[in-house]
Design an enzyme around this catalytic site. Structure first.
Site, PDB file in Angstrom:
ATOM      1  N   ASP A   1      -4.256   4.686   6.446  1.00 28.50           N
ATOM      2  CA  ASP A   1      -4.849   5.848   7.105  1.00 28.50           C
ATOM      3  C   ASP A   1      -5.853   5.360   8.151  1.00 28.50           C
ATOM      4  OD1 ASP A   1      -5.834   8.398   7.637  1.00 28.50           O
ATOM      5  OD2 ASP A   1      -6.903   8.604   5.751  1.00 28.50           O
ATOM      6  N   THR A   2      -7.138   5.285   7.822  1.00 33.25           N
ATOM      7  CA  THR A   2      -8.133   4.774   8.773  1.00 33.25           C
ATOM      8  C   THR A   2      -7.958   3.284   9.030  1.00 33.25           C
ATOM      9  OG1 THR A   2      -9.725   4.251   7.023  1.00 33.25           O
ATOM     10  CG2 THR A   2      -9.858   6.456   8.008  1.00 33.25           C
TER      11      THR A   2
ATOM     12  N   GLU B   1       0.830  -1.207   0.000  1.00 31.38           N
ATOM     13  CA  GLU B   1       0.000   0.000   0.000  1.00 31.38           C
ATOM     14  C   GLU B   1       0.868   1.262   0.000  1.00 31.38           C
ATOM     15  OE1 GLU B   1      -2.596   1.495  -0.456  1.00 31.38           O
ATOM     16  OE2 GLU B   1      -4.341   0.801   0.657  1.00 31.38           O
ATOM     17  N   ASP B   2       0.314   2.361  -0.459  1.00 29.83           N
ATOM     18  CA  ASP B   2       1.011   3.634  -0.362  1.00 29.83           C
ATOM     19  C   ASP B   2       0.947   4.178   1.060  1.00 29.83           C
ATOM     20  OD1 ASP B   2      -1.736   4.082  -0.503  1.00 29.83           O
ATOM     21  OD2 ASP B   2      -1.617   5.652  -2.028  1.00 29.83           O
TER      22      ASP B   2
ATOM     23  N   ASN C   1      -9.351   1.111   6.940  1.00 31.07           N
ATOM     24  CA  ASN C   1     -10.496   0.473   6.275  1.00 31.07           C
ATOM     25  C   ASN C   1     -10.086  -0.386   5.079  1.00 31.07           C
ATOM     26  OD1 ASN C   1     -12.784   1.302   7.808  1.00 31.07           O
ATOM     27  ND2 ASN C   1     -12.552   3.369   6.986  1.00 31.07           N
ATOM     28  N   THR C   2      -9.187   0.151   4.255  1.00 33.68           N
ATOM     29  CA  THR C   2      -8.784  -0.587   3.049  1.00 33.68           C
ATOM     30  C   THR C   2      -8.085  -1.887   3.428  1.00 33.68           C
ATOM     31  OG1 THR C   2      -8.480   1.531   1.928  1.00 33.68           O
ATOM     32  CG2 THR C   2      -7.550  -0.400   0.848  1.00 33.68           C
TER      33      THR C   2
ATOM     34  N   ASP D   1      -1.572  10.922  -4.521  1.00 30.78           N
ATOM     35  CA  ASP D   1      -2.145  12.004  -5.319  1.00 30.78           C
ATOM     36  C   ASP D   1      -3.010  12.957  -4.507  1.00 30.78           C
ATOM     37  OD1 ASP D   1      -4.298  10.060  -4.925  1.00 30.78           O
ATOM     38  OD2 ASP D   1      -5.421  11.338  -6.301  1.00 30.78           O
TER      39      ASP D   1
HETATM   40  P1  IMP Z   1      -7.630   3.947   4.525  1.00 30.87           P
HETATM   41  O1  IMP Z   1      -8.573   2.941   3.957  1.00 30.87           O
HETATM   42  O2  IMP Z   1      -8.351   5.042   5.258  1.00 30.87           O
HETATM   43  O3  IMP Z   1      -6.534   3.362   5.354  1.00 30.87           O
HETATM   44  O4  IMP Z   1      -7.042   4.754   3.314  1.00 30.87           O
HETATM   45  C1  IMP Z   1      -6.055   4.308   2.561  1.00 30.87           C
HETATM   46  C2  IMP Z   1      -6.046   5.050   1.246  1.00 30.87           C
HETATM   47  O5  IMP Z   1      -6.434   6.420   1.355  1.00 30.87           O
HETATM   48  C3  IMP Z   1      -4.651   5.089   0.733  1.00 30.87           C
HETATM   49  O6  IMP Z   1      -4.366   3.951  -0.038  1.00 30.87           O
HETATM   50  C4  IMP Z   1      -4.606   6.372  -0.068  1.00 30.87           C
HETATM   51  O7  IMP Z   1      -4.988   6.105  -1.395  1.00 30.87           O
HETATM   52  C5  IMP Z   1      -5.599   7.270   0.577  1.00 30.87           C
HETATM   53  N1  IMP Z   1      -4.951   8.273   1.443  1.00 30.87           N
HETATM   54  C6  IMP Z   1      -4.973   8.331   2.793  1.00 30.87           C
HETATM   55  N2  IMP Z   1      -4.270   9.370   3.276  1.00 30.87           N
HETATM   56  C7  IMP Z   1      -3.754   9.989   2.190  1.00 30.87           C
HETATM   57  C8  IMP Z   1      -2.885  11.149   2.031  1.00 30.87           C
HETATM   58  O8  IMP Z   1      -2.444  11.819   2.977  1.00 30.87           O
HETATM   59  N3  IMP Z   1      -2.574  11.475   0.753  1.00 30.87           N
HETATM   60  C9  IMP Z   1      -3.019  10.771  -0.331  1.00 30.87           C
HETATM   61  N4  IMP Z   1      -3.815   9.695  -0.222  1.00 30.87           N
HETATM   62  C10 IMP Z   1      -4.189   9.298   1.036  1.00 30.87           C
HETATM   63 MG    MG Z   2      -4.450   3.898  -2.150  1.00 29.09          MG
END
Ligand code: IMP
Ligand code: MG
Length: 170
Positions: free
Chosen positions: A98-99, A94-95, A101-102, A154
């Site tokens: 964050d939360t 993953e890049d 969820n993904t 992005d």
């Molecule tokens: P999660 O499901 O909330 O953990 O989100 C993960 C996805 O949100 C990452 O794979 C990113 O594509 C996007 N994301 C979360 N934070 C950022 C950020 O600061 N900059 C760009 N993309 C983000």
């Molecule tokens: Mg992503």
């Protein structure tokens, strides 16, 4: 925008992660699943540094964000992996987490597909924003609650080409 992590630091850290992965898998074959689009640059730099173990690479496109700077929490698969991952050692690349969820969604997804093991490798870990507890086995850098761009990440589909990671100005 302000540079947060420069190219050199990224590449040096990737060398460490690659060595760690090689050590952990001891020559066992690994299936890297790159989560597009954000992880494309991280994946490509990382796998070039892995040479002590056989690997295969597959790609998945998932969407959770839309065009805003906050996660929606709803994950959609826009493109699935092509490989049958039953019995595979999967590393999800993953890049940024964050939360959570993904990754939470993907862990369940690959568990259901019968993967032998599932590890998570992320370039960036936004620990303070976690809403769901997920395992992060390999993390490049921990970042704070700020919106970062570059090195694959992005803002409205732009800035992915930057070879470094930067913080967006207000
Ligand atoms: P999660 O499901 O909330 O953990 O989100 C993960 C996805 O949100 C990452 O794979 C990113 O594509 C996007 N994301 C979360 N934070 C950022 C950020 O600061 N900059 C760009 N993309 C983000
Ligand atoms: Mg992503």
């Amino acid at each position: 925008m302000k540079t947060l992590i420069d190219e050199n630091r990224i590449q040096n850290r990737l060398k460490e992660i690659a060595e760690e992965i090689e050590k952990d898998f001891k020559g066992e074959k690994i299936t890297f699943v790159c989560i597009l689009k954000g992880a494309f640059m991280f994946l490509s730099d990382l796998v070039k540094k892995i040479n002590k173990t056989d690997i295969v690479i597959d790609f998945m496109v998932v969407s959770s964000y839309g065009n805003e700077t906050r996660s929606s929490g709803k994950i959609r698969i826009l493109k699935d992996v092509e490989k049958d991952v039953t019995g595979d050692n999967v590393i999800i690349v993953e890049d940024i987490v964050d939360t959570g969820n993904t990754i939470d969604f993907l862990m369940k997804y690959f568990t259901n597909k019968g993967a032998k093991s599932i590890k998570v490798c992320t370039c960036l870990d936004k620990q303070v924003c976690r809403k769901v507890e997920v395992p992060v086995d390999y993390a490049g850098f921990v970042v704070g609650d700020e919106f970062v761009i570059g090195y694959g990440l992005d803002y409205c589909q732009e800035y992915r080409n930057l070879p470094y990671i930067a913080v967006m100005n207000e």
